[in-house]
Scaffold this active site. Sequence first.
Site, PDB file in Angstrom:
ATOM      1  N   THR A   1       0.858  -1.182   0.000  1.00 11.78           N
ATOM      2  CA  THR A   1       0.000   0.000   0.000  1.00 11.78           C
ATOM      3  C   THR A   1       0.895   1.232   0.000  1.00 11.78           C
ATOM      4  O   THR A   1       1.920   1.266   0.690  1.00 11.78           O
ATOM      5  CB  THR A   1      -0.923   0.032   1.232  1.00 11.78           C
ATOM      6  OG1 THR A   1      -0.128   0.026   2.418  1.00 11.78           O
ATOM      7  CG2 THR A   1      -1.864  -1.168   1.243  1.00 11.78           C
TER       8      THR A   1
ATOM      9  N   SER B   1      15.387  -1.593 -26.838  1.00 12.11           N
ATOM     10  CA  SER B   1      16.254  -0.428 -26.917  1.00 12.11           C
ATOM     11  C   SER B   1      17.121  -0.491 -28.159  1.00 12.11           C
ATOM     12  O   SER B   1      17.554  -1.565 -28.576  1.00 12.11           O
ATOM     13  CB  SER B   1      17.144  -0.335 -25.680  1.00 12.11           C
ATOM     14  OG  SER B   1      18.075   0.719 -25.800  1.00 12.11           O
ATOM     15  N   SER B   2      17.380   0.693 -28.708  1.00 13.64           N
ATOM     16  CA  SER B   2      18.292   0.773 -29.842  1.00 13.64           C
ATOM     17  C   SER B   2      19.737   0.932 -29.394  1.00 13.64           C
ATOM     18  O   SER B   2      20.652   0.919 -30.216  1.00 13.64           O
ATOM     19  CB  SER B   2      17.906   1.968 -30.731  1.00 13.64           C
ATOM     20  OG  SER B   2      18.006   3.172 -29.977  1.00 13.64           O
TER      21      SER B   2
END
Length: 464
Positions: free
Chosen positions: A187, A318-319
């Site tokens: 929580t 990702s590149s």
Amino acid sequence: MNTRIEHDLLGDLAVPADAWYGIQTQRALDNFSITGVPISHFPALIRALAMVKSAAARANRDLGALASHKADAIIAACDDIIAGELHDQFVVDLIQGGAGTSTNMNANEVIANLALAKLGHDRGAYQHLHPNDDVNRCQSTNDAYPTAVCLAIQFAAEPLEQTILRLKASLEAKGREFADFVKMGRTQMQDAVPMTLGQEFEAFAVNLGEDIDRLHEASRLLCEVNLGGTAIGTGINSHPQYQALAVKYLAQISGKPIVSATNLVEATSDMGAFVLFSGILKRFAIKLGKMCNDLRLLSSGPRTGLAEIRLPPMQPGSSIMPGKVNPVIPEAVNQTAYQVIASDLAVTLAAEAGQLQLNAMEPLIVYNLLNAMKMLESACAMLDERCIQGIQANAEQCARHVDNCIGIVTALVPHIGYANATRIAAEALNSGSTVRELVLAEGLLADAELDRLLSPRSMIAVAS
């Protein structure tokens, strides 16, 4: 391009010779290019428009207001369109001026020309069967268009509801699959008390499933229509018995429990049912987005985050960073949710913008409601098939979090008191010792009793 010349109050205009639409549709094409989304993008609206025109033709035929051969040709044309023919001829942009007049005339013209062909006449030979005088008899855009919209929304809601049901079933299946994996609940982004991963997914299923009933309830309000009210709800230019007869036929054709609004003047200008329906879509989008936020958090890592579940890898992430895989499916659903929430604001503003006996902004309401449902349907199917069904539990990580968590001290409060439990929790946090080690060291509970109380199954027994 071969053309034919048609005439209206503004004069002559060339229309493509092979087009089933006519001059008013052509003017709308020339005037409105807002979204690039034509009526044909939403088949439910086309079917609904054809049903309204068919019901009107049947009523007018029965009342002697329309020659039988014309009515029969119109009805046959509408049947073809309801079955899926000529949908590519519904070319007007959804957002338009004129309170939907261009959409209504697009339908009138396509139906008229198709009916003319069935009677053996050329397209545009309106002296034999006219879009306004015959197809639009006893109607105005202001009653035909909103009535069709009420139907279209109900039709579009049906596949959305089925997609939600399938997503709910997949979440329930994961709930059963993960029923034995104990983990920490959280929580406010902080450790709370133990639960099972199955309970978490069961809660997702219940949360989303609730809105199927809400959609049903909102759809019932859309069964009350203003057909027969014509321009402003007074029924001008219609036969006294037309309204009841047309509504009866529309209920038969559509299979929906369509009834007349109790006050047609009020119903012609009021957008309340659309606002309520939009609110249900927004509510569902919010829930869907929140669940996808949770999925992204639960799968975060994979080495330095929560990593309690593994999402199926969909594409390289990702590149520049080799090996990175992103939660692209939940991310796309999140963006869908944001768009639907924004659409609800557009619906709200458009509904409030009505003036006197009509709301000229209804096309914006229609566009946003139909587009929101289409997006939600696609997003739910994508989430179900390309994410939820392939989720795996990281049981070891779930157990590791429970073992190391201070939050389990909550289960000891009834036995050692809140003050002792608070002190143990603080010391565990500062020292790195476990709750179990500190309780045993202080002799607050016997070993066997501590084992029983800190058993994960004991801590989730009530909730189970």
